[in-house]
Design a protein around this motif. Structure first.
Motif: not given
Length: 276
Positions: A35-58
């Motif tokens: 459960g913890i690993l799944i939660a961390l993976q989901v959090n990582t995916w969310n962070e990656e999506r946020v960073e990708q959106a920030e990258e595209q804005a830049i």
């Protein structure tokens, strides 16, 4: 669900089934870890999506900035080419007096006393930490070198500005009439091309000059002065070198824009927009 597991654990303990309890405990721990690993993976995916959106804005912001920088640099390149062309024309007038007229000499003199400096938009991505969001190593390298590339061009431009202000213009003031030169430049709408935003206020109305000097000027005498030829050589040489540097910088801006377009396009392929 938690009540069920709790009651099951208590029942195993009361029935003295330690081995089964141990297996149960291990399984429970594994479930918690998963459960913890799944939660961390989901959090990582969310962070990656946020960073990708920030990258595209830049990337899109950089594309806008470098498009504007390219347009400004092209204006500066054209200005230098005008100065270089006029300097060469004046050399031809020195060598062949029969081909010159007073107005023509004044016009080309007006173009040789101009200077233009490249003043681009600079985003300091390195100090802000935003550079890490860009995944393309080639693009990151070019952006990290951008400031030093600008300085190389500006140094050559400022070298001509210094010479022009301290030697060339004082020489013309001493030996000619700048009012006449400036008036002709205004009449031909030449000076407006050096404004930062020629479409807005401060524009000199075409045809409304400052009038020609009432003092007699003799372009033939000016062109016969040995020092004038030397000043003209400085104008041509310094601006020719600055022009070459500007063309190199133009290629680099074009390369940066091509990489930006490529990265923006790749992200669109990875995450296509849903059909409306």
């Amino acid at each position: 669900m938690l009540r069920f597991f709790r009651s099951l654990r208590q029942r195993l303990l009361t029935e003295n089934k330690f081995s089964k309890y141990l297996l149960y405990a291990i399984g429970e721990i594994l479930l918690v870890v998963i459960g913890i690993l799944i939660a961390l993976q989901v959090n990582t995916w969310n962070e990656e999506r946020v960073e990708q959106a920030e990258e595209q804005a830049i990337l899109r912001q950089l594309k806008t900035e470098f498009t504007l920088n390219l347009a400004q640099l092209d204006d500066k390149i054209r200005a230098k080419e005008g100065l270089m062309s006029s300097a060469k024309t004046l050399f031809s007038y020195i060598d062949d007096p029969e081909g010159r007229t007073q107005d023509s000499v004044d016009f080309h003199l007006g173009r040789t006393i101009t200077f233009s400096t490249f003043d681009p938009i600079v985003s300091d991505l390195a100090s802000s930490g935003a550079l890490r969001l860009i995944r393309s190593d080639s693009l990151k390298l070019m952006l990290s070198l951008w400031t030093s590339d600008i300085q190389s061009v500006q140094e050559d431009e400022l070298s001509w500005k210094f010479y022009r202000n301290n030697y060339y213009v004082p020489f013309l003031v001493e030996n000619y009439q700048l009012r006449t030169i400036r008036d002709l430049a205004i009449q031909n709408d030449f000076l407006n091309s050096f404004l930062i935003r020629p479409e807005t206020g401060g524009r000199q109305e075409e045809g409304k000059g400052i009038g020609r000097s009432l003092h007699k000027v003799d372009s033939d005498q000016l062109l016969r002065l040995p020092n004038f030829e030397d000043h003209l050589e400085r104008a041509l040489t310094k601006n020719t070198f600055a022009h070459a540097q500007s063309l190199i910088l133009r290629e680099k801006i074009s390369d940066i824009l091509a990489l930006l377009d490529s990265e923006i396009h790749l992200e669109q392929l990875r995450n296509p927009s849903p059909n409306p």
